[in-house]
Design an enzyme around this catalytic site. Structure first.
Site, PDB file in Angstrom:
ATOM      1  N   ALA A   1      42.247  30.557  36.936  1.00  0.00           N
ATOM      2  CA  ALA A   1      41.906  31.108  35.612  1.00  0.00           C
ATOM      3  C   ALA A   1      40.389  31.235  35.449  1.00  0.00           C
ATOM      4  O   ALA A   1      39.866  31.192  34.337  1.00  0.00           O
ATOM      5  CB  ALA A   1      42.491  30.209  34.521  1.00  0.00           C
TER       6      ALA A   1
ATOM      7  N   HIS B   1      37.164  44.457  53.411  1.00  0.00           N
ATOM      8  CA  HIS B   1      36.429  44.206  52.169  1.00  0.00           C
ATOM      9  C   HIS B   1      35.271  43.253  52.477  1.00  0.00           C
ATOM     10  O   HIS B   1      35.229  42.113  52.038  1.00  0.00           O
ATOM     11  CB  HIS B   1      37.381  43.613  51.121  1.00  0.00           C
ATOM     12  CG  HIS B   1      36.731  43.280  49.815  1.00  0.00           C
ATOM     13  ND1 HIS B   1      36.125  44.229  49.021  1.00  0.00           N
ATOM     14  CD2 HIS B   1      36.579  42.094  49.159  1.00  0.00           C
ATOM     15  CE1 HIS B   1      35.639  43.641  47.937  1.00  0.00           C
ATOM     16  NE2 HIS B   1      35.895  42.348  47.998  1.00  0.00           N
TER      17      HIS B   1
ATOM     18  N   ASN C   1      38.663  35.507  48.508  1.00  0.00           N
ATOM     19  CA  ASN C   1      37.940  35.955  49.704  1.00  0.00           C
ATOM     20  C   ASN C   1      37.916  34.896  50.803  1.00  0.00           C
ATOM     21  O   ASN C   1      38.024  33.707  50.508  1.00  0.00           O
ATOM     22  CB  ASN C   1      36.496  36.301  49.305  1.00  0.00           C
ATOM     23  CG  ASN C   1      36.378  37.732  48.826  1.00  0.00           C
ATOM     24  OD1 ASN C   1      36.933  38.641  49.427  1.00  0.00           O
ATOM     25  ND2 ASN C   1      35.659  37.923  47.733  1.00  0.00           N
TER      26      ASN C   1
HETATM   27  N1  LIG Z   1      39.029  40.792  46.481  1.00  0.00           N
HETATM   28  C1  LIG Z   1      38.061  41.093  45.643  1.00  0.00           C
HETATM   29  O1  LIG Z   1      37.752  42.275  45.438  1.00  0.00           O
HETATM   30  C2  LIG Z   1      37.329  40.017  44.919  1.00  0.00           C
HETATM   31  C3  LIG Z   1      37.520  38.714  45.270  1.00  0.00           C
HETATM   32  N2  LIG Z   1      36.880  37.710  44.598  1.00  0.00           N
HETATM   33  C4  LIG Z   1      37.200  36.345  45.011  1.00  0.00           C
HETATM   34  O2  LIG Z   1      38.079  35.786  44.037  1.00  0.00           O
HETATM   35  C5  LIG Z   1      37.944  34.370  44.035  1.00  0.00           C
HETATM   36  C6  LIG Z   1      37.748  33.883  42.597  1.00  0.00           C
HETATM   37  O3  LIG Z   1      36.498  34.294  42.101  1.00  0.00           O
HETATM   38  P1  LIG Z   1      36.026  33.827  40.633  1.00  0.00           P
HETATM   39  O4  LIG Z   1      37.122  34.031  39.676  1.00  0.00           O
HETATM   40  O5  LIG Z   1      34.710  34.454  40.386  1.00  0.00           O
HETATM   41  O6  LIG Z   1      35.824  32.265  40.873  1.00  0.00           O
HETATM   42  P2  LIG Z   1      35.866  31.097  39.760  1.00  0.00           P
HETATM   43  O7  LIG Z   1      35.228  29.913  40.382  1.00  0.00           O
HETATM   44  O8  LIG Z   1      35.355  31.591  38.472  1.00  0.00           O
HETATM   45  O9  LIG Z   1      37.427  30.820  39.587  1.00  0.00           O
HETATM   46  C7  LIG Z   1      38.225  30.284  40.612  1.00  0.00           C
HETATM   47  C8  LIG Z   1      39.244  29.381  39.941  1.00  0.00           C
HETATM   48  O10 LIG Z   1      40.171  28.915  40.919  1.00  0.00           O
HETATM   49  C9  LIG Z   1      40.568  27.614  40.525  1.00  0.00           C
HETATM   50  N3  LIG Z   1      41.202  26.923  41.635  1.00  0.00           N
HETATM   51  C10 LIG Z   1      40.636  26.370  42.721  1.00  0.00           C
HETATM   52  N4  LIG Z   1      41.591  25.799  43.500  1.00  0.00           N
HETATM   53  C11 LIG Z   1      42.770  26.020  42.894  1.00  0.00           C
HETATM   54  C12 LIG Z   1      44.115  25.693  43.209  1.00  0.00           C
HETATM   55  N5  LIG Z   1      44.432  25.028  44.317  1.00  0.00           N
HETATM   56  N6  LIG Z   1      45.081  26.057  42.357  1.00  0.00           N
HETATM   57  C13 LIG Z   1      44.783  26.736  41.210  1.00  0.00           C
HETATM   58  N7  LIG Z   1      43.523  27.077  40.857  1.00  0.00           N
HETATM   59  C14 LIG Z   1      42.536  26.723  41.697  1.00  0.00           C
HETATM   60  C15 LIG Z   1      39.263  26.973  40.071  1.00  0.00           C
HETATM   61  O11 LIG Z   1      39.517  25.821  39.281  1.00  0.00           O
HETATM   62  C16 LIG Z   1      38.620  28.109  39.292  1.00  0.00           C
HETATM   63  O12 LIG Z   1      38.916  28.057  37.916  1.00  0.00           O
HETATM   64  C17 LIG Z   1      36.770  34.071  44.973  1.00  0.00           C
HETATM   65  O13 LIG Z   1      37.255  33.688  46.237  1.00  0.00           O
HETATM   66  C18 LIG Z   1      36.040  35.384  45.050  1.00  0.00           C
HETATM   67  O14 LIG Z   1      35.284  35.515  46.219  1.00  0.00           O
HETATM   68  C19 LIG Z   1      36.045  37.960  43.570  1.00  0.00           C
HETATM   69  C20 LIG Z   1      35.799  39.258  43.176  1.00  0.00           C
HETATM   70  C21 LIG Z   1      36.410  40.387  43.836  1.00  0.00           C
HETATM   71  O1  LIG Z   2      31.158  39.920  46.318  1.00  0.00           O
HETATM   72  C1  LIG Z   2      31.971  38.988  46.291  1.00  0.00           C
HETATM   73  O2  LIG Z   2      31.869  37.942  46.943  1.00  0.00           O
HETATM   74  C2  LIG Z   2      33.176  39.143  45.424  1.00  0.00           C
HETATM   75  C3  LIG Z   2      33.847  40.379  45.792  1.00  0.00           C
HETATM   76  O3  LIG Z   2      34.628  40.433  46.728  1.00  0.00           O
HETATM   77  C4  LIG Z   2      33.341  41.599  45.171  1.00  0.00           C
HETATM   78  O4  LIG Z   2      32.809  41.559  44.046  1.00  0.00           O
HETATM   79  O5  LIG Z   2      33.466  42.640  45.809  1.00  0.00           O
END
Ligand SMILES: NC(=O)C1=CN([C@@H]2O[C@H](COP(=O)(O)OP(=O)(O)OC[C@H]3O[C@@H](n4cnc5c(N)ncnc54)[C@H](O)[C@@H]3O)[C@@H](O)[C@H]2O)C=CC1
Ligand SMILES: O=C([O-])CC(=O)C(=O)O
Length: 311
Positions: A8, A175, A120
């Protein structure tokens, strides 16, 4: 229709907000391991209702997977984001264990769900989810291309100085900062190739800016982006739940398409109620083919690091 979002945090909560605001699902469950965090995000989003007019029920739970039962779609955003100077690939050590455990927990309560992988390094996490769960490939979708394509369109619109919604363009490949392939040759402004309006140099700059789009935002924000990622996931979920059959670049297991096998990497897919309903095998030119092969090899090399998690 019910959507669960695990994690979340920035991306997960934004995705929930967009899904609710646009009425894409009737119910959204946010789940996080941080005590009370998902509950708080859900309450905050729900308190928008009277001012925005949406009817989606949004709830939050701390690690209670029973509340996620019978979800039509589960989005995995749990894990850590990168900090300035890091690559997405550096997150594999922590995120692989989290994503595998989450996918297994989710399936205990929603055995028929479609899983959208966001954490990621996304292509490798998609491959891990596929191997760890044994689900058919149409039900495991990696989200990255929708976001990368929206950034590509953003940079094209700036270079063209024209409205973003008049631009059509797609990014395929991994990505990652060095694995993305913005398909500049096929990008168009109202159906006209962008090469009629932009110099080679300008198009090369757009492609380069797109590839490091996530890193640029991470440098500015101190953590990675969430508004466009959350909106991109919601766009994908909308196409699944409402069977829109949109063509969206998604990470999917390739079995011969684009000359690749045993790797999940971004290609154009038709997305509908069955998840990935078709992989659209477009004709790439020799240069694009070479870039795609290089990108797939880089993702495959990264997947080799999953050995201990998958053992
Ligand atoms: N594929 C894409 O295009 C994108 C991927 N991402 C990736 O998405 C992920 C999340 O990014 P954000 O939301 O910015 O990070 P964030 O740190 O704001 O949120 C991650 C959440 O995951 C929770 N979490 C950790 N372990 C957990 C578990 N075992 N069970 C349930 N919840 C758990 C944390 O408590 C935290 O609230 C990162 O790995 C980021 O690199 C981010 C942006 C784009
Ligand atoms: O840049 C990052 O690490 C998160 C992500 O995948 C994106 O915003 O494209």
């Amino acid at each position: 229709m019910k959507v669960t979002i695990v994690g979340a945090g920035n991306v997960g909560a934004t995705c929930a907000d967009v899904i609710a605001y646009r009425g894409i699902a009737s119910e959204v469950v946010l789940l996080d391991i941080k005590e009370g965090f998902a509950e708080g995000k859900a309450m905050d989003i729900s308190q928008c209702t009277s001012n925005t007019g949406f009817n989606t029920r949004v709830s939050g739970v701390t690690n209670d997977y029973s509340k996620t039962a019978n979800s039509d779609v589960v989005v995995i955003t749990s894990g850590i984001p990168r900090k300035p100077g890091m690559t997405r690939e550096e997150l594999i050590g922590i995120n692989a264990g989290i994503v595998k455990t989450v996918a297994e927990n989710v399936l205990k309560h929603s055995p028929h769900t479609i899983i959208v992988v966001v954490s990621n390094p996304m292509d490798t996490m998609t491959y891990l989810t596929l191997k760890a769960t044994g689900l058919p490939k149409n039900r495991i979708i990696g989200m990255g291309g929708a976001l990368d394509s929206s950034r590509f369109k953003y940079y094209l619109s700036k270079a063209l100085d024209k409205p973003i919604n008049d631009v059509s363009a797609m990014v395929i490949g991994g990505h990652g900062d060095t694995t993305m392939i913005p398909l500049t040759r096929l990008a168009s402004y109202n159906g006209i190739p962008v090469s009629q309006f932009l110099s080679e140099e300008a198009m090369a700059k757009v492609a380069a800016d797109t590839m490091v789009g996530g890193a640029t935002l991470t440098g500015l924000l101190g953590t990675s982006a969430w508004y466009a990622p959350g909106a991109s996931v919601a766009y994908l979920v909308d196409s699944i739940l409402n069977d829109q059959k949109k063509m969206i670049a998604c990470s999917v297991l390739l079995e011969g398409e684009y000359g690749q096998s045993d790797v999940c990497v971004g290609v154009p897919c038709i997305i509908g109620k069955n998840g990935i309903e078709e992989i659209v095998d477009i004709n790439l030119n020799d240069n694009e083919k070479a870039l795609f092969a290089k990108s797939s090899d880089a993702v495959r090399n990264m997947n080799a690091d999953l050995k201990s998690v998958l053992a």
